[in-house]
Scaffold this motif. Structure first.
Motif, PDB file in Angstrom:
ATOM      1  N   GLY A  73       8.663  40.015  50.522  1.00  9.73           N
ATOM      2  CA  GLY A  73       9.933  39.330  50.273  1.00  9.73           C
ATOM      3  C   GLY A  73      10.485  38.649  51.506  1.00  9.73           C
ATOM      4  O   GLY A  73      11.689  38.658  51.765  1.00  9.73           O
ATOM      5  N   THR A  74       9.608  38.004  52.262  1.00 11.80           N
ATOM      6  CA  THR A  74      10.032  37.427  53.550  1.00 11.80           C
ATOM      7  C   THR A  74      11.090  36.337  53.388  1.00 11.80           C
ATOM      8  O   THR A  74      11.872  36.109  54.306  1.00 11.80           O
ATOM      9  CB  THR A  74       8.818  36.817  54.292  1.00 11.80           C
ATOM     10  OG1 THR A  74       8.079  36.048  53.351  1.00 11.80           O
ATOM     11  CG2 THR A  74       7.938  37.893  54.886  1.00 11.80           C
ATOM     12  N   MET A 108      14.602  45.338  44.636  1.00 15.31           N
ATOM     13  CA  MET A 108      15.883  46.046  44.502  1.00 15.31           C
ATOM     14  C   MET A 108      17.071  45.128  44.738  1.00 15.31           C
ATOM     15  O   MET A 108      18.222  45.555  44.629  1.00 15.31           O
ATOM     16  CB  MET A 108      15.949  47.221  45.474  1.00 15.31           C
ATOM     17  CG  MET A 108      15.012  48.367  45.130  1.00 15.31           C
ATOM     18  SD  MET A 108      15.363  49.083  43.516  1.00 15.31           S
ATOM     19  CE  MET A 108      16.988  49.762  43.825  1.00 15.31           C
ATOM     20  N   LEU A 109      16.831  43.854  45.060  1.00 16.33           N
ATOM     21  CA  LEU A 109      17.955  42.926  45.210  1.00 16.33           C
ATOM     22  C   LEU A 109      18.687  42.845  43.874  1.00 16.33           C
ATOM     23  O   LEU A 109      18.054  42.687  42.822  1.00 16.33           O
ATOM     24  CB  LEU A 109      17.446  41.524  45.588  1.00 16.33           C
ATOM     25  CG  LEU A 109      16.912  41.352  47.003  1.00 16.33           C
ATOM     26  CD1 LEU A 109      16.208  40.003  47.137  1.00 16.33           C
ATOM     27  CD2 LEU A 109      18.028  41.457  48.028  1.00 16.33           C
ATOM     28  N   PRO A 110      20.015  42.964  43.886  1.00 16.42           N
ATOM     29  CA  PRO A 110      20.722  42.972  42.604  1.00 16.42           C
ATOM     30  C   PRO A 110      21.119  41.583  42.128  1.00 16.42           C
ATOM     31  O   PRO A 110      21.544  40.739  42.921  1.00 16.42           O
ATOM     32  CB  PRO A 110      21.974  43.799  42.916  1.00 16.42           C
ATOM     33  CG  PRO A 110      22.235  43.549  44.357  1.00 16.42           C
ATOM     34  CD  PRO A 110      20.919  43.238  45.018  1.00 16.42           C
ATOM     35  N   PRO A 165      17.063  38.630  56.535  1.00 10.15           N
ATOM     36  CA  PRO A 165      16.828  40.034  56.867  1.00 10.15           C
ATOM     37  C   PRO A 165      17.141  41.031  55.755  1.00 10.15           C
ATOM     38  O   PRO A 165      16.929  42.223  55.947  1.00 10.15           O
ATOM     39  CB  PRO A 165      17.773  40.253  58.053  1.00 10.15           C
ATOM     40  CG  PRO A 165      18.909  39.323  57.785  1.00 10.15           C
ATOM     41  CD  PRO A 165      18.313  38.114  57.122  1.00 10.15           C
ATOM     42  N   ALA A 166      17.621  40.547  54.572  1.00  7.62           N
ATOM     43  CA  ALA A 166      18.013  41.509  53.530  1.00  7.62           C
ATOM     44  C   ALA A 166      16.870  42.449  53.163  1.00  7.62           C
ATOM     45  O   ALA A 166      17.086  43.609  52.827  1.00  7.62           O
ATOM     46  CB  ALA A 166      18.491  40.757  52.282  1.00  7.62           C
ATOM     47  N   THR A 167      15.642  41.942  53.229  1.00  8.75           N
ATOM     48  CA  THR A 167      14.502  42.723  52.762  1.00  8.75           C
ATOM     49  C   THR A 167      13.759  43.427  53.899  1.00  8.75           C
ATOM     50  O   THR A 167      12.638  43.857  53.727  1.00  8.75           O
ATOM     51  CB  THR A 167      13.521  41.801  52.008  1.00  8.75           C
ATOM     52  OG1 THR A 167      13.341  40.616  52.807  1.00  8.75           O
ATOM     53  CG2 THR A 167      14.063  41.411  50.662  1.00  8.75           C
ATOM     54  N   LYS A 168      14.412  43.527  55.046  1.00  2.30           N
ATOM     55  CA  LYS A 168      13.724  44.187  56.170  1.00  2.30           C
ATOM     56  C   LYS A 168      13.439  45.658  55.834  1.00  2.30           C
ATOM     57  O   LYS A 168      12.337  46.143  56.033  1.00  2.30           O
ATOM     58  CB  LYS A 168      14.576  44.072  57.436  1.00  2.30           C
ATOM     59  CG  LYS A 168      13.903  44.689  58.634  1.00  2.30           C
ATOM     60  CD  LYS A 168      14.498  44.188  59.928  1.00  2.30           C
ATOM     61  CE  LYS A 168      13.833  44.862  61.119  1.00  2.30           C
ATOM     62  NZ  LYS A 168      14.418  46.160  61.437  1.00  2.30           N
ATOM     63  N   ALA A 169      14.461  46.349  55.328  1.00  5.04           N
ATOM     64  CA  ALA A 169      14.266  47.768  55.008  1.00  5.04           C
ATOM     65  C   ALA A 169      14.455  48.046  53.528  1.00  5.04           C
ATOM     66  O   ALA A 169      14.432  49.180  53.095  1.00  5.04           O
ATOM     67  CB  ALA A 169      15.243  48.619  55.831  1.00  5.04           C
ATOM     68  N   ALA A 216      13.171  32.842  45.293  1.00  2.85           N
ATOM     69  CA  ALA A 216      13.742  31.871  46.233  1.00  2.85           C
ATOM     70  C   ALA A 216      15.261  32.009  46.197  1.00  2.85           C
ATOM     71  O   ALA A 216      15.846  32.354  45.161  1.00  2.85           O
ATOM     72  CB  ALA A 216      13.331  30.452  45.822  1.00  2.85           C
ATOM     73  N   ILE A 217      15.895  31.720  47.319  1.00  3.56           N
ATOM     74  CA  ILE A 217      17.342  31.922  47.446  1.00  3.56           C
ATOM     75  C   ILE A 217      18.098  31.140  46.363  1.00  3.56           C
ATOM     76  O   ILE A 217      18.991  31.672  45.712  1.00  3.56           O
ATOM     77  CB  ILE A 217      17.840  31.470  48.848  1.00  3.56           C
ATOM     78  CG1 ILE A 217      17.115  32.238  49.962  1.00  3.56           C
ATOM     79  CG2 ILE A 217      19.360  31.555  48.949  1.00  3.56           C
ATOM     80  CD1 ILE A 217      17.658  33.587  50.313  1.00  3.56           C
TER      81      ILE A 217
END
Ligand code: G1P
Length: 283
Positions: free
Chosen positions: A13-14, A27-29, A18-22, A256-257
């Motif tokens: 999920g690059t 799990m993004l809502p 940085p949301a997907t760093k950890a 994608a954003i």
């Protein structure tokens, strides 16, 4: 009959760093529910209660999400907030969840082959959680399971995309045997517009017959040096019937954003503000 649904979920999920760093991108809502839960609810609606997740490093939050949180439930029990957990509780009660890890990333085909241990030798569905599909009627997987009952062959979901976007998708060519239903003759992974056989793009919903695993074992790395599910299904279509189905509903590319923000606004405006969580159909 199809009982199992695989969720490839090992990717990094690059695009969301940085949301997907950890945190796993699955799990993004969208508003208040993780992408992968929408996917699991779509699977349940289609009658698929055995959920197989192809996991990877840093993805433990997915396992915790589909489990009971005793502490949290104890804390909010008897309060108005209790209802907020009912929906996920309902999902957990209806399904079994099995996990296997994709240790190295060699493409979507490789991820699906990693899931063989969870599937065995029966037809199964694959759902890519970052393709979020919204629909007030039957969900996309339900539409495809109904088609499988008639045709008993592999089926991919497709939609028309602008010709200048073919390089982002698997693209099919086929003979239209019924309105919106194509028998696949050709499939190419992410072709440049000038090489694309059509503008019919594959989206992240598949029903696959189990012979796909033997084909995947024979499939050489293709586009981007990865083992592509598109190439394996193309081989399946050469020797047998494979269908491509123009699904009913609306898809958002939440990988994608822009698509993610559009989906968020859509769910917020059409469902959340009216007191409904999407999907508001009964599971
Ligand atoms: C994958 C598949 C591609 C398909 C797409 C749908 O690509 O390889 O054929 O069109 O999913 O979302 P990805 O988006 O993972 O690069």
């Amino acid at each position: 009959m199809i009982r199992k649904c695989l969720f490839p979920a090992a990717g990094y999920g690059t695009r969301f760093l940085p949301a997907t760093k950890a945190m796993p991108k699955e799990m993004l809502p969208i508003v208040n529910k993780p992408l992968i839960q929408y996917g699991v609810e779509e699977a349940i609606e289609a009658g698929l209660h055995q959920i197989g997740i192809i996991s990877g490093r840093g993805k433990r939050a997915i396992e915790d999400h589909f489990d009971i949180s005793y502490e949290l439930e104890h804390q909010i029990s008897g309060t108005a907030k209790e209802a907020l957990l009912n929906q996920i509780r309902n999902v957990i009660d209806k399904c079994t969840f099995s996990y296997t890890r994709q240790v190295e990333m060699h493409g979507l085909g490789h991820a699906i082959l990693t899931g063989e241990t969870l599937v065995g030798s029966e037809p199964f569905a694959v759902l890519l959680a970052d393709d979020f599909c919204a629909n007030d009627d039957d969900g996309v997987l339900k539409q495809m399971v109904d088609l499988f009952a008639i045709h008993q062959c592999s089926i991919v979901a497709i939609e028309e995309v602008p010709m200048d976007q073919t390089q982002n998708y698997g693209v099919i060519a086929g003979d239209e045997i019924e309105p919106g239903l194509y028998q696949v003759t050709e499939m190419v992974e992410k072709p440049a517009p000038e090489n694309a056989p059509s503008n019919l793009a594959i989206i992240g919903r598949y029903i696959l017959t189990p012979d796909i695993f033997d084909i995947l074992r024979q499939t050489k790395p293709g586009r981007a040096g990865e083992i592509q599910i598109t190439d394996a299904i193309a081989a399946q279509a050469k020797s047998g019937k494979v269908l491509a189905y123009k699904f009913k509903g609306r898809r958002f590319d939440c990988g994608a954003i822009e698509g993610f923000v559009e989906a968020t606004n859509f769910v917020y405006e059409n469902y959340y503000t009216h007191g409904n969580n999407y999907p508001n159909r009964k599971l």
